[in-house]
Design an enzyme around this catalytic site. Structure first.
Site, short mmCIF file in Angstrom:
data_model
loop_
_atom_site.label_atom_id
_atom_site.label_comp_id
_atom_site.label_asym_id
_atom_site.label_seq_id
_atom_site.Cartn_x
_atom_site.Cartn_y
_atom_site.Cartn_z
N HIS A 10 0.85 -1.18 0.00
CA HIS A 10 0.00 0.00 0.00
C HIS A 10 0.88 1.23 0.00
O HIS A 10 1.94 1.22 0.60
CB HIS A 10 -0.90 0.01 1.25
N ASP B 294 -8.07 -5.00 0.17
CA ASP B 294 -8.64 -5.80 -0.90
C ASP B 294 -8.25 -7.26 -0.87
O ASP B 294 -8.75 -8.06 -1.65
CB ASP B 294 -8.26 -5.20 -2.27
N1 ACO Z 1 4.16 -7.74 -4.87
C1 ACO Z 1 5.50 -7.74 -5.01
N2 ACO Z 1 6.30 -6.68 -4.85
C2 ACO Z 1 5.71 -5.52 -4.53
C3 ACO Z 1 4.31 -5.40 -4.37
C4 ACO Z 1 3.54 -6.56 -4.55
N3 ACO Z 1 2.23 -6.54 -4.41
N4 ACO Z 1 4.01 -4.12 -4.05
C5 ACO Z 1 5.16 -3.45 -4.01
N5 ACO Z 1 6.20 -4.29 -4.30
C6 ACO Z 1 7.62 -3.94 -4.28
C7 ACO Z 1 8.02 -3.13 -5.50
O1 ACO Z 1 8.44 -3.97 -6.56
C8 ACO Z 1 9.10 -2.27 -4.94
O2 ACO Z 1 10.25 -3.06 -4.83
P1 ACO Z 1 11.73 -2.40 -5.03
O3 ACO Z 1 11.86 -1.38 -3.95
O4 ACO Z 1 12.67 -3.55 -4.92
O5 ACO Z 1 11.70 -1.78 -6.41
C9 ACO Z 1 8.65 -1.96 -3.52
O6 ACO Z 1 7.82 -3.08 -3.15
C10 ACO Z 1 7.85 -0.67 -3.38
O7 ACO Z 1 6.77 -0.72 -4.32
P2 ACO Z 1 6.19 0.53 -5.08
O8 ACO Z 1 5.47 0.05 -6.30
O9 ACO Z 1 7.24 1.58 -5.23
O10 ACO Z 1 5.14 1.07 -3.99
P3 ACO Z 1 3.98 2.07 -4.27
O11 ACO Z 1 3.71 2.72 -2.97
O12 ACO Z 1 4.29 2.94 -5.45
O13 ACO Z 1 2.77 1.11 -4.71
C11 ACO Z 1 0.91 -0.34 -4.63
C12 ACO Z 1 1.74 0.70 -3.86
C13 ACO Z 1 0.50 0.20 -6.01
C14 ACO Z 1 -0.38 -0.60 -3.83
C15 ACO Z 1 1.73 -1.65 -4.79
O14 ACO Z 1 2.08 -2.15 -3.51
C16 ACO Z 1 1.01 -2.72 -5.60
O15 ACO Z 1 1.10 -2.72 -6.84
N6 ACO Z 1 0.27 -3.66 -4.90
C17 ACO Z 1 -0.52 -4.65 -5.60
C18 ACO Z 1 -1.82 -4.05 -6.10
C19 ACO Z 1 -2.81 -3.78 -4.99
O16 ACO Z 1 -3.05 -4.63 -4.13
N7 ACO Z 1 -3.41 -2.59 -5.03
C20 ACO Z 1 -4.46 -2.20 -4.07
C21 ACO Z 1 -3.99 -1.08 -3.21
S1 ACO Z 1 -5.16 -0.77 -1.95
C22 ACO Z 1 -6.28 0.16 -2.68
O17 ACO Z 1 -6.14 0.81 -3.66
C23 ACO Z 1 -7.55 0.19 -2.00
#
Ligand code: ACO
Length: 428
Positions: A307, A364
């Site tokens: 998140h 979610d």
């Molecule tokens: N699975 C694997 N790796 C992940 C995930 C995941 N679900 N989420 C983040 N990471 C990793 C990234 O690859 C990144 O790794 P790095 O530092 O080695 O490059 C690190 O964790 C940080 O991730 P970011 O994408 O920079 O984090 P950001 O805050 O931009 O994204 C997000 C948050 C979009 C929710 C992300 O965690 C994601 O894509 N999750 C899956 C989708 C999801 O569940 N979305 C619902 C969010 S809740 C909502 O909207 C109600």
């Protein structure tokens, strides 16, 4: 004395006011930075940028705190009705009995759609995604209620628009579902609760009486409350930016629905179930999927994990996980997907990759499992999220209007080609 921060730029020292929120959140006020220095700030994804001061929702991502207007999400989810929470978010205080009765009554009496809207539905292909239909239909409401676009609209016009949208979204959502399945639509029933009426329009059929199951009604109430607001997330920021151009509320909410649809935001609940199904059908080898999620050359992400603001736990996920157990037990539903979800959570939470990055189940991860148990099909999950988030979008839009917020218009750092002469077609 008010606090300031000092910024040294090209040997010039600039004082930036520090803004402190009521929960002691700190921000640097850079609103005059460009005018005094020529510099802007660069912050892709707005990870460090506050776009507004808001009195609606407080969340502390490190401590896992979420409050609407000062009330803890745990207490609201346990004790309040969704319409009470909607009132709280939009008007700032919990309603007294008379206020809630007026609000509920007004919403109950605006649930019908103009009959012409049926023709719009007829034009969508059977099987059309309900989110696509919902976003278009909400936007089209502005054509039936043009007073929503008038610049000198009265407080009563705004009030009526707010009540209409809250009343009509469940009708539109249920009709989108019926159309998707090629089934006849059900008209709203005013004697039912907000949630009960939605269930009746979703699952009722014209030839039989539909009895609302109180367990399902209560679970839906809780899910809607948990999704009702989440401060400046992607869809809410969209609603505010669109509304800041003084576009009407219907169009602003329609844009919010479009933003919510994406799998990185509200579309994650659908993506989670699809992922869990895929893991199950593939034999349930969790390590394989965890490794795929960790592999930077693989685009797979563990949906429902991570998140933007919660880096320890998502308090909504804690409530939903418990509710998922209770609802499945009360309804006598056994879903192997729930076991896979729990195992996946346990494996991920003990894995260094996820721990280091603060990746935990979000709201979610378990919501889709409850929706399945309630009989709601997968491509309606994000629609359910939209139903819940609606009062948050409206409250944030109303606050923006009341604060006379300027039009939302970020700047950029240009990195393209510098000035060059035009080359005629025959010389390229
Ligand atoms: N699975 C694997 N790796 C992940 C995930 C995941 N679900 N989420 C983040 N990471 C990793 C990234 O690859 C990144 O790794 P790095 O530092 O080695 O490059 C690190 O964790 C940080 O991730 P970011 O994408 O920079 O984090 P950001 O805050 O931009 O994204 C997000 C948050 C979009 C929710 C992300 O965690 C994601 O894509 N999750 C899956 C989708 C999801 O569940 N979305 C619902 C969010 S809740 C909502 O909207 C109600």
């Amino acid at each position: 004395m008010s606090e300031t921060a000092r910024l040294i730029l090209e040997n010039q020292e600039i004082e930036l006011p520090v803004i402190t929120g009521t929960e002691n959140e700190k921000a640097l006020d850079i609103s005059k930075l460009r005018a005094s220095t020529g510099y802007i700030t660069l912050d892709p994804g707005f990870k460090n940028t506050g776009s507004t001061q808001s009195a609606i929702t407080f969340l502390d991502g490190e401590k896992g705190i979420l409050r609407y207007r000062g009330y803890a999400i745990e207490e609201l989810a346990e004790n309040a009705s969704f319409l009470e929470v909607a009132y709280l978010l939009i008007y700032g205080e919990l309603p007294n009995t008379d206020e809630l009765e007026y609000f509920t009554n007004s919403i109950t009496h605006h649930t019908l759609l103009h009959e012409n809207m049926k023709r719009f539905f007829d034009a969508f292909p059977i099987g059309a995604h309900p989110m696509g239909m919902l976003s278009s239909m909400i936007s089209s409401l502005s054509t039936f209620y043009p007073e929503s676009q008038e610049q000198n609209r009265s407080v009563t016009d705004i009030e009526r628009t707010i009540h209409r949208i809250i009343a009509k979204l469940p009708t539109l959502a249920a009709q989108a579902y019926k159309h998707n399945k090629g089934l006849p639509i059900m008209y709203p029933k005013n004697e039912l609760s907000y949630e009960g009426n939605f269930l009746h329009m979703m699952f009722g059929v014209p030839t039989e009486k539909y009895d609302v199951n109180p367990i399902v009604e209560k679970a839906l109430n809780k899910l809607l409350i948990l999704h009702a607001d989440h401060e400046q997330n992607c869809s809410t920021a969209t609603v505010r930016v669109v509304g800041s151009s003084q576009a009407n509320l219907y169009s602003s909410i329609s844009a919010g629905i479009a933003a919510l649809w994406g799998p990185l935001h509200g579309g994650a609940n659908q993506a989670v179930i699809e992922m869990l199904e895929q893991i199950k059908n593939d034999g349930g080898d969790l390590d394989k999927w965890i490794n795929k999620a960790k592999d930077k050359t693989d685009s797979f992400r563990l949906m429902g994990f991570g998140h933007r603001v919660y880096k320890n736990f998502d308090p909504r996920a804690t409530i939903i996980k418990k509710a998922a157990d209770e609802v499945l037990e009360a309804l006598g539903v056994e879903d192997p997907i729930l076991n896979i979800a729990k195992q996946l959570e346990a494996v991920a939470l003990s894995d260094e990759y996820f721990v280091q990055r603060g990746l935990y189940p979000n709201v979610d991860f378990y919501s889709g499992i409850i929706y399945r148990a309630l009989g709601i099909p997968t491509d309606m999950f994000t629609v359910m999220f939209a139903l819940g988030r609606l009062p948050g979008w409206i409250g944030q839009w109303k606050e923006m209007i009341e604060h006379s917020a300027p039009i939302g218009r970020p700047r950029q750092v240009y990195i393209g080609t510098t000035s060059r002469p035009f080359v005629p077609l025959n010389k390229r």
